[in-house]
Design a protein around this motif. Structure first.
Motif, PDB file in Angstrom:
ATOM      1  N   MET A   1      -0.659  14.565   5.254  1.00 38.98           N
ATOM      2  CA  MET A   1      -0.564  14.144   3.857  1.00 38.98           C
ATOM      3  C   MET A   1       0.095  12.777   3.732  1.00 38.98           C
ATOM      4  O   MET A   1       0.208  12.212   2.662  1.00 38.98           O
ATOM      5  CB  MET A   1       0.228  15.175   3.062  1.00 38.98           C
ATOM      6  N   ALA A   2       0.534  12.259   4.861  1.00 34.31           N
ATOM      7  CA  ALA A   2       1.187  10.948   4.829  1.00 34.31           C
ATOM      8  C   ALA A   2       0.175   9.854   4.504  1.00 34.31           C
ATOM      9  O   ALA A   2      -0.983   9.912   4.906  1.00 34.31           O
ATOM     10  CB  ALA A   2       1.855  10.656   6.171  1.00 34.31           C
ATOM     11  N   VAL A   3       0.626   8.854   3.763  1.00 34.27           N
ATOM     12  CA  VAL A   3      -0.161   7.661   3.472  1.00 34.27           C
ATOM     13  C   VAL A   3       0.490   6.487   4.195  1.00 34.27           C
ATOM     14  O   VAL A   3       1.700   6.271   4.075  1.00 34.27           O
ATOM     15  CB  VAL A   3      -0.234   7.385   1.957  1.00 34.27           C
ATOM     16  N   VAL A   4      -0.316   5.741   4.936  1.00 31.51           N
ATOM     17  CA  VAL A   4       0.188   4.582   5.676  1.00 31.51           C
ATOM     18  C   VAL A   4      -0.595   3.354   5.237  1.00 31.51           C
ATOM     19  O   VAL A   4      -1.829   3.342   5.291  1.00 31.51           O
ATOM     20  CB  VAL A   4       0.042   4.764   7.208  1.00 31.51           C
ATOM     21  N   THR A   5       0.113   2.334   4.806  1.00 36.81           N
ATOM     22  CA  THR A   5      -0.537   1.077   4.423  1.00 36.81           C
ATOM     23  C   THR A   5       0.133  -0.069   5.164  1.00 36.81           C
ATOM     24  O   THR A   5       1.241   0.059   5.685  1.00 36.81           O
ATOM     25  CB  THR A   5      -0.425   0.809   2.910  1.00 36.81           C
ATOM     26  N   SER A   6      -0.560  -1.203   5.184  1.00 35.82           N
ATOM     27  CA  SER A   6       0.027  -2.406   5.776  1.00 35.82           C
ATOM     28  C   SER A   6      -0.355  -3.612   4.936  1.00 35.82           C
ATOM     29  O   SER A   6      -1.377  -3.614   4.245  1.00 35.82           O
ATOM     30  CB  SER A   6      -0.471  -2.602   7.215  1.00 35.82           C
ATOM     31  N   ALA A   7       0.488  -4.642   4.989  1.00 32.40           N
ATOM     32  CA  ALA A   7       0.239  -5.890   4.267  1.00 32.40           C
ATOM     33  C   ALA A   7       0.653  -7.051   5.170  1.00 32.40           C
ATOM     34  O   ALA A   7       1.653  -6.950   5.893  1.00 32.40           O
ATOM     35  CB  ALA A   7       1.012  -5.931   2.953  1.00 32.40           C
ATOM     36  N   PRO A   8      -0.092  -8.165   5.124  1.00 29.84           N
ATOM     37  CA  PRO A   8       0.163  -9.248   6.071  1.00 29.84           C
ATOM     38  C   PRO A   8       1.232 -10.236   5.644  1.00 29.84           C
ATOM     39  O   PRO A   8       1.498 -10.418   4.452  1.00 29.84           O
ATOM     40  CB  PRO A   8      -1.198  -9.964   6.122  1.00 29.84           C
ATOM     41  N   GLY A   9       1.819 -10.890   6.632  1.00 28.03           N
ATOM     42  CA  GLY A   9       2.670 -12.052   6.385  1.00 28.03           C
ATOM     43  C   GLY A   9       1.799 -13.261   6.134  1.00 28.03           C
ATOM     44  O   GLY A   9       0.575 -13.205   6.241  1.00 28.03           O
ATOM     45  N   ALA A 196       1.287   1.856  -0.686  1.00 30.06           N
ATOM     46  CA  ALA A 196       1.404   3.221  -0.161  1.00 30.06           C
ATOM     47  C   ALA A 196       1.765   4.208  -1.264  1.00 30.06           C
ATOM     48  O   ALA A 196       1.179   5.296  -1.370  1.00 30.06           O
ATOM     49  CB  ALA A 196       2.446   3.260   0.955  1.00 30.06           C
ATOM     50  N   LEU A 197       2.733   3.832  -2.115  1.00 29.34           N
ATOM     51  CA  LEU A 197       3.155   4.723  -3.195  1.00 29.34           C
ATOM     52  C   LEU A 197       2.035   4.948  -4.208  1.00 29.34           C
ATOM     53  O   LEU A 197       1.768   6.091  -4.607  1.00 29.34           O
ATOM     54  CB  LEU A 197       4.385   4.150  -3.898  1.00 29.34           C
TER      55      LEU A 197
END
Length: 500
Positions: A1-9, A196-197
């Protein structure tokens, strides 16, 4: 159920300081250095006590800083209280949390709100992780007796512990608490947490962000953008240009800032219910401009860390603004010249992108030849008019960057700050003389952060070797035009180190 996101520098190629004022544009490149946010339930079952579910338990973990904070978040007022003994706070994550929950309550229908409430009763477990490239590992490399090379950086485990600056932060040395490389870690972190939220709470669906449903994709990204911009600005205590958050959401781009007054209600949101404020902001007039931009083909972004531990951008910006007020005529003249040089570089790069699309074989041939030579010999390689046009654009880009650097230095000297310190000037001049180097400069606000170079073809190895001999650490960062993304799992479960 976990949500994982990423965003770049990011790396701000052009637009340093000018980007703070509309309608000045900036060219910003997103990178393969990414910040990750993991959101999952804190409790296996719902916690119905504590005021009939009026408060949400939140745990925030930052493994790289060895920090863990516990919070209580009110579902009525969205106020947040830190209940852990640790005094370490993360205002960026706290505001991201408050605004994400407020917008969920503000725009979801009743059925979804009921599901949201049940989900929140399980609490929120948030983990934040930044790629090693955001932080300086020079001290550890030197302590291990390793050479200052990208290979030494690869010897560190992904998401390694973070180095703190030895000196106390002050206006004199302008150093932040953590030794960074200037890639916009707070913007990338805030964006990843918001994404993610909002995905976890059902406000957006980023699972199709790389699919075919472009209209819904952009709509969801726009929501992430507005909430991340708001949280980031309020956490900073000022409304910045927002280019770092915009690139974290959408990727590489040409950016013109939004009008700051769109966030007036958020800055004054003391008496108004936060839920109403954030929905109004979401519906507000966001007049920023974002157009596609990336480096022309066969060009590579390279970053080097001279090792001064980073600079404090707010302090640098404050000094420039003070100079503008004290000498408006001279400062405006400098800004006009800098603006024209920025636009000239943009024109040359766009021309090269156009030629690459229309005359690929000619473009590829001439860039391959130039990649092995210093710039003074480039024109000798052009025997046909179309080849000469490409070389003229390459040399025009170099001249524009030299003009940019000249005006940035003048601005720094007038404002009394090291926008391009002498040590950086010497390094950049030597870098631009190397074979296959198109540009070299200090990104963004300048100072003692990482320097950048744009290289042609396979010439990056020349720069890396030269930088190592000059005690400059070549980083593993490269341009990656992609913005925020939904990940398939915890990044620690796989090797995230990029290739050299």
């Amino acid at each position: 159920m976990a949500v994982v996101t990423s965003a770049p520098g990011k790396v701000l190629l052009t637009g340093g300081y000018l980007i703070l004022e509309r309608p000045n544009p900036g060219l910003v490149l997103s990178t393969n250095a990414r910040f990750y946010a993991i959101v999952k339930p804190l409790h296996e079952q719902t916690e119905a006590e504590s005021g009939s579910g009026e408060w949400v338990d939140v745990k925030l973990t930052s493994p790289q800083l060895s920090r863990e904070s516990l919070y209580k978040l009110s579902l009525k007022s969205f106020t947040i209280q830190c209940i852990s003994l640790s005094e370490s706070k993360n205002l960026f994550v706290e505001h991201a949390l408050q605004y994400s929950l407020a917008v969920a309550h503000g725009i979801l229908d009743k059925n979804k709100k009921d599901s949201l409430h049940r989900l929140l009763l399980q609490g929120l477990d948030i983990t934040i992780l930044g790629c090693n490239d955001f932080y300086s590992y020079r001290n550890q490399i030197e302590a291990r007796g390793l050479p200052l090379t990208p290979e030494s950086l690869l010897s560190f485990t992904p998401f390694a512990s973070i180095t703190f600056n030895a000196e106390e932060s002050s206006s004199e040395n302008c150093k932040p608490e953590v030794a960074k490389t200037g890639l916009g870690s707070s913007a990338a972190m805030t964006t990843a947490v918001v994404a993610a939220l909002l995905n976890y709470l059902g406000v957006v669906n980023l699972s199709s962000s790389r699919g075919q449903d472009k209209e819904n994709d952009i709509k969801d990204l726009d929501i992430v953008h507005v909430i991340a911009q708001t949280a980031h600005c309020i956490a900073q205590g000022k409304v910045g240009s927002g280019f770092d958050v915009s690139s974290a959401v959408y990727g590489s781009q040409r950016y013109v800032r939004f009008s700051p007054n769109v966030l007036t209600t958020a800055q004054a949101a003391v008496k108004e219910p936060l839920e109403e404020v954030i929905v109004d902001i979401l519906k507000g007039k966001w007049d920023h401009e974002r157009t596609e931009f990336s480096l022309p083909p066969l060009m590579n972004l390279l970053l080097g860390e001279p090792g001064a531990g980073g600079s404090s951008t707010p302090s640098m910006v404050g000094a420039v603004k003070k100079w503008q007020k004290s000498d408006p005529q001279k400062s405006q003249e400098t800004w006009n010249k800098l603006s024209e040089a920025n636009l000239d570089l943009e024109r040359q790069l766009n021309l090269l992108r156009k030629v690459a699309a229309e005359q690929w074989d000619v473009y590829k041939c001439i860039l391959s030849k130039c990649s092995m030579l210093g710039s003074k010999k480039w024109m000798e390689q052009a025997t046909e008019p179309n080849q000469q046009g490409i070389v003229k654009a390459l040399l025009g880009a170099r001249d524009a960057m030299l003009e940019i650097r000249n005006h940035m230095r003048q601005m720094g000297e007038a404002a009394g700050i090291p926008i391009e310190p002498k040590s950086q000037t010497e390094l950049l001049d030597r870098t631009m003389e190397l074979e296959g180097v198109l540009l070299a400069g200090v990104p963004g606000a300048g100072g003692f952060d990482a320097v950048f170079a744009i290289t042609l073809g396979d010439s990056s190895s020349h720069v890396i070797k030269s930088w190592t001999s000059l005690n400059v650490l070549a980083l593993l960062v490269r341009e990656d035009p992609n913005g925020v993304a939904l990940e398939r799992g915890d990044p620690r479960s796989k090797c995230m180190a990029p290739s050299v």
